[in-house]
Design an enzyme around this catalytic site. Structure first.
Site, short mmCIF file in Angstrom:
data_model
loop_
_atom_site.label_atom_id
_atom_site.label_comp_id
_atom_site.label_asym_id
_atom_site.label_seq_id
_atom_site.Cartn_x
_atom_site.Cartn_y
_atom_site.Cartn_z
N ARG A 38 7.75 51.88 42.87
CA ARG A 38 8.69 50.83 43.26
C ARG A 38 9.68 50.60 42.11
O ARG A 38 9.30 50.67 40.94
CB ARG A 38 7.96 49.52 43.56
N HIS A 39 10.92 50.33 42.45
CA HIS A 39 11.96 50.10 41.45
C HIS A 39 11.64 48.91 40.55
O HIS A 39 10.76 48.09 40.86
CB HIS A 39 13.30 49.85 42.15
N GLY A 40 12.37 48.78 39.46
CA GLY A 40 12.23 47.65 38.56
C GLY A 40 12.76 46.35 39.15
O GLY A 40 13.42 46.33 40.20
N TRP A 44 17.21 39.06 42.40
CA TRP A 44 16.81 38.63 43.74
C TRP A 44 15.29 38.66 43.90
O TRP A 44 14.73 37.82 44.61
CB TRP A 44 17.47 39.51 44.79
N GLU A 118 15.39 51.28 51.36
CA GLU A 118 14.54 50.17 51.79
C GLU A 118 14.66 49.93 53.29
O GLU A 118 15.61 50.38 53.95
CB GLU A 118 14.94 48.90 51.01
#
Length: 241
Positions: A38-40, A44, A118
């Protein structure tokens, strides 16, 4: 634990679904290791504003997380783990995370795959948790234009096939999003973990064995050194990765 969805606490616990010795056996049968990251973190994420396909950049903490997971993967490389390529969602928060990882592995640049983007949250995208509850108390069904969990899981499996092709059946890393990782693990574990049950941590690592029949979920939400340990144990038990 993280607060999410009407005050309900969902666990962010790592899961080792398959012992490394059994996972190595699956890989020795001809399957390929696929690692999903999963991205950093983004701003948000911090305020629980649903990002969907909005192109929200990494924040300072997200860059630090991306650098951290890249070092863990680099450690696995030093122990003998080899990756054919790094693939990524086209959204900047994923691509920038993938770039850290690719650089640590000496790979020129990540390969963008559209199927790693996503989930499409439609009218829910961009709303905070409170706004979603107020405007759409019926959730995703009321919004009506949201990519469903089964649709997202099927797309994630197509992305896995895409990654195997790009990596020529060598072990591969795909940097993607929490909604997509949760959707596919919900499918592969018959709903035991994933969407509605657990949350993926930013820059956590989840592993599947793919390429023969339905992919096999191996580990989910591995964090910090546990990711390196799991990967290197596969090698200890004879896996060709």
């Amino acid at each position: 634990m993280t607060q999410f969805k009407r005050g309900k606490s969902l666990p962010t616990t790592p899961y080792m679904l398959v012992h490394p010795s059994t996972a190595a056996h699956y890989l020795l049968e001809g399957r390929t290791l696929v690692c999903l990251v999963r991205h950093g973190q983004t701003d948000w994420n911090m305020i629980k504003r649903l990002q969907g396909r909005e192109n929200v950049p990494l924040n300072e903490a997200g860059h630090a997380q991306a650098a951290g997971v890249s070092k863990l993967i680099e450690q696995a490389k030093r122990h003998g783990v080899s990756f054919g390529c790094v693939c990524t969602s086209p959204l900047s928060r994923a691509y920038d995370t993938a770039k850290y990882i690719a650089d640590s592995l000496g790979i020129a640049s990540p390969t963008i795959l559209d199927n790693l983007i996503e989930r499409d949250y439609g009218s829910l995208s961009g709303l905070t948790l409170d706004e979603r509850h107020r405007m759409f108390p019926g959730g995703e069904r009321q919004a009506g234009n949201v990519e469903t969990v089964p649709q997202a899981a099927s797309r994630m499996l197509r992305a896995v096939d895409d990654m195997l092709d790009v990596a020529a059946r060598r072990s591969v890393i795909g940097v993607t999003h929490g909604g997509l990782i949760n959707a596919v693990f919900s499918r592969l574990t018959a709903g035991d973990i994933g969407t509605g049950k657990t949350l993926t941590v930013n820059c956590s690592l989840s592993c599947i064995a793919a390429g023969i029949g339905e992919p096999i979920p191996l580990a989910y939400n591995l964090q910090n050194e546990s990711a390196t340990i799991y990967l290197t144990k596969l090698l200890v038990h004879g896996a060709d990765i």
